[in-house]
Design a protein around this motif. Structure first.
Motif, PDB file in Angstrom:
ATOM      1  N   PHE A 158       0.856  -1.192   0.000  1.00 39.42           N
ATOM      2  CA  PHE A 158       0.000   0.000   0.000  1.00 39.42           C
ATOM      3  C   PHE A 158       0.887   1.235   0.000  1.00 39.42           C
ATOM      4  O   PHE A 158       2.060   1.181   0.370  1.00 39.42           O
ATOM      5  CB  PHE A 158      -1.008   0.020   1.166  1.00 39.42           C
ATOM      6  N   ASP A 159       0.314   2.343  -0.476  1.00 37.37           N
ATOM      7  CA  ASP A 159       1.031   3.621  -0.541  1.00 37.37           C
ATOM      8  C   ASP A 159       0.313   4.607   0.367  1.00 37.37           C
ATOM      9  O   ASP A 159      -0.925   4.632   0.419  1.00 37.37           O
ATOM     10  CB  ASP A 159       1.037   4.145  -1.985  1.00 37.37           C
ATOM     11  N   ILE A 160       1.086   5.422   1.091  1.00 36.68           N
ATOM     12  CA  ILE A 160       0.507   6.441   1.972  1.00 36.68           C
ATOM     13  C   ILE A 160       1.192   7.767   1.667  1.00 36.68           C
ATOM     14  O   ILE A 160       2.384   7.931   1.882  1.00 36.68           O
ATOM     15  CB  ILE A 160       0.640   6.036   3.460  1.00 36.68           C
ATOM     16  N   ASN A 161       0.417   8.713   1.101  1.00 38.67           N
ATOM     17  CA  ASN A 161       1.046   9.946   0.624  1.00 38.67           C
ATOM     18  C   ASN A 161       0.014  11.042   0.374  1.00 38.67           C
ATOM     19  O   ASN A 161      -0.011  11.658  -0.667  1.00 38.67           O
ATOM     20  CB  ASN A 161       1.829   9.662  -0.675  1.00 38.67           C
ATOM     21  N   GLN A 162      -0.874  11.246   1.345  1.00 37.18           N
ATOM     22  CA  GLN A 162      -1.912  12.277   1.230  1.00 37.18           C
ATOM     23  C   GLN A 162      -2.696  12.155  -0.077  1.00 37.18           C
ATOM     24  O   GLN A 162      -2.949  13.153  -0.762  1.00 37.18           O
ATOM     25  CB  GLN A 162      -1.321  13.682   1.347  1.00 37.18           C
ATOM     26  N   VAL A 163      -3.054  10.940  -0.418  1.00 39.71           N
ATOM     27  CA  VAL A 163      -3.817  10.705  -1.650  1.00 39.71           C
ATOM     28  C   VAL A 163      -5.305  10.683  -1.311  1.00 39.71           C
ATOM     29  O   VAL A 163      -5.765   9.823  -0.557  1.00 39.71           O
ATOM     30  CB  VAL A 163      -3.418   9.375  -2.315  1.00 39.71           C
ATOM     31  N   VAL A 204      -7.046   2.263  -9.234  1.00 38.84           N
ATOM     32  CA  VAL A 204      -6.481   1.644  -8.035  1.00 38.84           C
ATOM     33  C   VAL A 204      -7.586   1.363  -7.025  1.00 38.84           C
ATOM     34  O   VAL A 204      -8.723   1.811  -7.185  1.00 38.84           O
ATOM     35  CB  VAL A 204      -5.409   2.548  -7.369  1.00 38.84           C
ATOM     36  N   ALA A 205      -7.233   0.641  -5.986  1.00 36.14           N
ATOM     37  CA  ALA A 205      -8.146   0.416  -4.863  1.00 36.14           C
ATOM     38  C   ALA A 205      -7.708   1.292  -3.691  1.00 36.14           C
ATOM     39  O   ALA A 205      -6.537   1.692  -3.602  1.00 36.14           O
ATOM     40  CB  ALA A 205      -8.134  -1.052  -4.460  1.00 36.14           C
ATOM     41  N   PHE A 206      -8.653   1.620  -2.811  1.00 37.61           N
ATOM     42  CA  PHE A 206      -8.364   2.417  -1.623  1.00 37.61           C
ATOM     43  C   PHE A 206      -8.844   1.690  -0.374  1.00 37.61           C
ATOM     44  O   PHE A 206      -9.836   0.957  -0.407  1.00 37.61           O
ATOM     45  CB  PHE A 206      -9.086   3.767  -1.677  1.00 37.61           C
ATOM     46  N   SER A 207      -8.150   1.952   0.713  1.00 32.49           N
ATOM     47  CA  SER A 207      -8.671   1.557   2.018  1.00 32.49           C
ATOM     48  C   SER A 207      -9.758   2.558   2.391  1.00 32.49           C
ATOM     49  O   SER A 207     -10.001   3.531   1.670  1.00 32.49           O
ATOM     50  CB  SER A 207      -7.558   1.617   3.071  1.00 32.49           C
ATOM     51  N   SER A 208     -10.393   2.347   3.527  1.00 37.71           N
ATOM     52  CA  SER A 208     -11.256   3.390   4.057  1.00 37.71           C
ATOM     53  C   SER A 208     -10.370   4.575   4.458  1.00 37.71           C
ATOM     54  O   SER A 208      -9.149   4.448   4.591  1.00 37.71           O
ATOM     55  CB  SER A 208     -12.045   2.864   5.262  1.00 37.71           C
ATOM     56  N   GLY A 209     -10.981   5.728   4.640  1.00 40.81           N
ATOM     57  CA  GLY A 209     -10.208   6.940   4.917  1.00 40.81           C
ATOM     58  C   GLY A 209      -9.553   6.930   6.290  1.00 40.81           C
ATOM     59  O   GLY A 209     -10.155   6.495   7.274  1.00 40.81           O
ATOM     60  N   TYR A 210      -8.319   7.417   6.343  1.00 44.04           N
ATOM     61  CA  TYR A 210      -7.628   7.503   7.633  1.00 44.04           C
ATOM     62  C   TYR A 210      -7.490   8.943   8.118  1.00 44.04           C
ATOM     63  O   TYR A 210      -7.051   9.183   9.237  1.00 44.04           O
ATOM     64  CB  TYR A 210      -6.241   6.844   7.556  1.00 44.04           C
ATOM     65  N   TYR A 211      -7.897   9.914   7.258  1.00 43.81           N
ATOM     66  CA  TYR A 211      -7.826  11.313   7.685  1.00 43.81           C
ATOM     67  C   TYR A 211      -8.803  12.152   6.874  1.00 43.81           C
ATOM     68  O   TYR A 211      -8.844  12.051   5.649  1.00 43.81           O
ATOM     69  CB  TYR A 211      -6.399  11.865   7.512  1.00 43.81           C
ATOM     70  N   ASP A 212      -9.612  12.957   7.574  1.00 40.23           N
ATOM     71  CA  ASP A 212     -10.528  13.893   6.923  1.00 40.23           C
ATOM     72  C   ASP A 212      -9.779  15.206   6.719  1.00 40.23           C
ATOM     73  O   ASP A 212      -9.227  15.769   7.671  1.00 40.23           O
ATOM     74  CB  ASP A 212     -11.753  14.148   7.795  1.00 40.23           C
ATOM     75  N   VAL A 213      -9.788  15.695   5.484  1.00 40.38           N
ATOM     76  CA  VAL A 213      -8.920  16.830   5.149  1.00 40.38           C
ATOM     77  C   VAL A 213      -9.690  17.975   4.517  1.00 40.38           C
ATOM     78  O   VAL A 213     -10.727  17.765   3.870  1.00 40.38           O
ATOM     79  CB  VAL A 213      -7.785  16.362   4.189  1.00 40.38           C
ATOM     80  N   ASP A 234      -3.227  21.088   1.426  1.00 40.88           N
ATOM     81  CA  ASP A 234      -4.101  20.646   2.512  1.00 40.88           C
ATOM     82  C   ASP A 234      -3.783  21.447   3.772  1.00 40.88           C
ATOM     83  O   ASP A 234      -2.703  22.017   3.917  1.00 40.88           O
ATOM     84  CB  ASP A 234      -3.952  19.140   2.754  1.00 40.88           C
ATOM     85  N   LEU A 235      -4.758  21.508   4.678  1.00 40.56           N
ATOM     86  CA  LEU A 235      -4.662  22.402   5.837  1.00 40.56           C
ATOM     87  C   LEU A 235      -3.460  22.132   6.750  1.00 40.56           C
ATOM     88  O   LEU A 235      -2.757  23.081   7.120  1.00 40.56           O
ATOM     89  CB  LEU A 235      -5.974  22.355   6.631  1.00 40.56           C
ATOM     90  N   PRO A 236      -3.174  20.881   7.145  1.00 43.38           N
ATOM     91  CA  PRO A 236      -1.988  20.679   7.989  1.00 43.38           C
ATOM     92  C   PRO A 236      -0.696  21.137   7.318  1.00 43.38           C
ATOM     93  O   PRO A 236       0.176  21.719   7.962  1.00 43.38           O
ATOM     94  CB  PRO A 236      -1.989  19.165   8.228  1.00 43.38           C
ATOM     95  N   ALA A 296     -18.292  18.254  -1.627  1.00 39.47           N
ATOM     96  CA  ALA A 296     -18.750  16.959  -2.126  1.00 39.47           C
ATOM     97  C   ALA A 296     -19.896  16.357  -1.319  1.00 39.47           C
ATOM     98  O   ALA A 296     -20.436  15.318  -1.677  1.00 39.47           O
ATOM     99  CB  ALA A 296     -17.592  15.970  -2.151  1.00 39.47           C
ATOM    100  N   GLY A 297     -20.286  16.996  -0.214  1.00 40.05           N
ATOM    101  CA  GLY A 297     -21.341  16.447   0.617  1.00 40.05           C
ATOM    102  C   GLY A 297     -20.837  15.517   1.695  1.00 40.05           C
ATOM    103  O   GLY A 297     -21.482  15.298   2.707  1.00 40.05           O
ATOM    104  N   SER A 298     -19.667  14.950   1.504  1.00 40.41           N
ATOM    105  CA  SER A 298     -19.017  14.115   2.507  1.00 40.41           C
ATOM    106  C   SER A 298     -17.569  14.563   2.583  1.00 40.41           C
ATOM    107  O   SER A 298     -17.032  15.131   1.623  1.00 40.41           O
ATOM    108  CB  SER A 298     -19.099  12.626   2.137  1.00 40.41           C
ATOM    109  N   PRO A 299     -16.893  14.318   3.707  1.00 38.19           N
ATOM    110  CA  PRO A 299     -15.532  14.833   3.864  1.00 38.19           C
ATOM    111  C   PRO A 299     -14.574  14.272   2.818  1.00 38.19           C
ATOM    112  O   PRO A 299     -14.668  13.097   2.442  1.00 38.19           O
ATOM    113  CB  PRO A 299     -15.133  14.355   5.265  1.00 38.19           C
ATOM    114  N   GLU A 300     -13.660  15.116   2.349  1.00 38.46           N
ATOM    115  CA  GLU A 300     -12.560  14.603   1.550  1.00 38.46           C
ATOM    116  C   GLU A 300     -11.669  13.802   2.492  1.00 38.46           C
ATOM    117  O   GLU A 300     -11.367  14.248   3.598  1.00 38.46           O
ATOM    118  CB  GLU A 300     -11.769  15.757   0.931  1.00 38.46           C
ATOM    119  N   GLN A 301     -11.263  12.612   2.079  1.00 41.31           N
ATOM    120  CA  GLN A 301     -10.458  11.763   2.941  1.00 41.31           C
ATOM    121  C   GLN A 301      -9.222  11.248   2.225  1.00 41.31           C
ATOM    122  O   GLN A 301      -9.263  10.969   1.023  1.00 41.31           O
ATOM    123  CB  GLN A 301     -11.270  10.555   3.424  1.00 41.31           C
TER     124      GLN A 301
END
Length: 290
Positions: A118-123, A133-142, A214-216, A239-244
């Motif tokens: 898996f790749d982790i890079n603010q995607v 590609v496939a995604f996991s569930s979101g780990y951060y709301d941005v 992104d904010l951070p 989008a009606g739901s958080p960007e994750q």
């Protein structure tokens, strides 16, 4: 037997045979992200990884703060490094079994087979990216935010409309650039950069009035890298739901369900919230640009 009766009996028999064949026919095997996880497929340390006994994790270089520290993903410091090791632990892989691989941001979600687990890079998770590609569930709301030099006219912006006539910049392939094009719709064509480092240099040199990140990252830039800049504000969610942000996996990866289960467990037990507080606490609230 009259012909009509024979024909009727043949039709009934044929229907019975077809029904039996259909009932016994094997169902098409589901692949990758659509295949549900099982206890065996997600057994600690036994998942079908790229390299047996190892978990290969991708991210870009440089690896920026506050997501990573000291440009060293393997040190466990920074929000995304810490999340990666927490997911690895859930999957049964200790830190010594995690291997980091350099993967350019845009390559992580481009079509094609992946050499990482898996790749982790603010995607950010998006329908368009899910085609490749496939995604996991979101780990951060941005949220996306605007950074401008304090002396810039962009620093006075209080609404989205106030940004229409300023020169904006963002990294290529990001939702930051999407917000510039789709939300601000500036009168000038935005400047597009391969990396955020180039966008920050352009801001520092006055080549653009403001950049979107992104904010951070915005708070880190203004606090440690371009100290004569400020966070002008953040965009509302459109989008009606958080960007994750989500972990990126190969489209056909058998690990997707396992990784999603790990992320969900970390959210449920409070680990993600704890790591966010530890590593992203400086990313305080910012005015919303209406």
């Amino acid at each position: 037997m009259p012909y009509a009766h024979r024909a009727a009996r043949l039709a009934v028999c044929s229907a019975v045979v077809l029904a039996a064949a259909s009932a016994c026919a094997p169902e098409p095997e589901e692949k990758g992200a659509d295949k549900p996880a099982t206890a065996a497929s997600c057994a600690p340390g036994k998942a079908a990884t790229v390299t047996a006994g190892k978990l290969t994790v991708g991210t870009d270089k440089p690896a920026y703060a506050p997501w990573f520290e000291d440009d060293d993903p393997a040190n466990g410091k920074g929000f995304e490094s810490a999340v990666a090791y927490a997911v690895a632990k859930r999957l049964g892989y200790g830190a010594e079994h995690v291997v980091w691989q350099t993967v350019p941001f845009n390559s992580s979600f481009a079509p094609g087979a992946k050499k990482f687990d898996f790749d982790i890079n603010q995607v950010s998770i998006s329908a368009a990216r899910k085609k490749a590609v496939a995604f996991s569930s979101g780990y951060y709301d941005v949220r996306q935010a605007v950074v401008a030099l304090k002396s810039s006219r962009a620093a006075k912006a209080r609404t989205v409309a106030d940004l229409k006539d300023v020169k904006l910049g963002a990294q290529v392939g990001t939702t930051s650039l999407d917000y510039v094009n789709d939300v601000v719709k500036p009168s000038q064509k935005p400047a597009v950069y391969q990396k955020n480092d180039f966008a920050k240099s352009a801001l520092r040199n006055g080549q653009v009035d403001a950049i979107v990140v992104d904010l951070p990252t915005a708070f880190y830039i203004t606090g440690a890298e371009v100290t004569d800049a400020e966070v002008v504000g953040q965009f509302e969610n459109t989008a009606g739901s958080p960007e994750q942000f989500g972990l990126v996996l190969d489209k056909e990866s058998a690990l997707t369900s396992c990784v999603t289960g790990a992320v969900d467990a970390l959210r449920k037990d409070g680990t993600l919230a704890s790591l966010e507080k530890k590593w992203l606490s400086d990313a305080v609230d910012a005015p919303v640009l209406k």
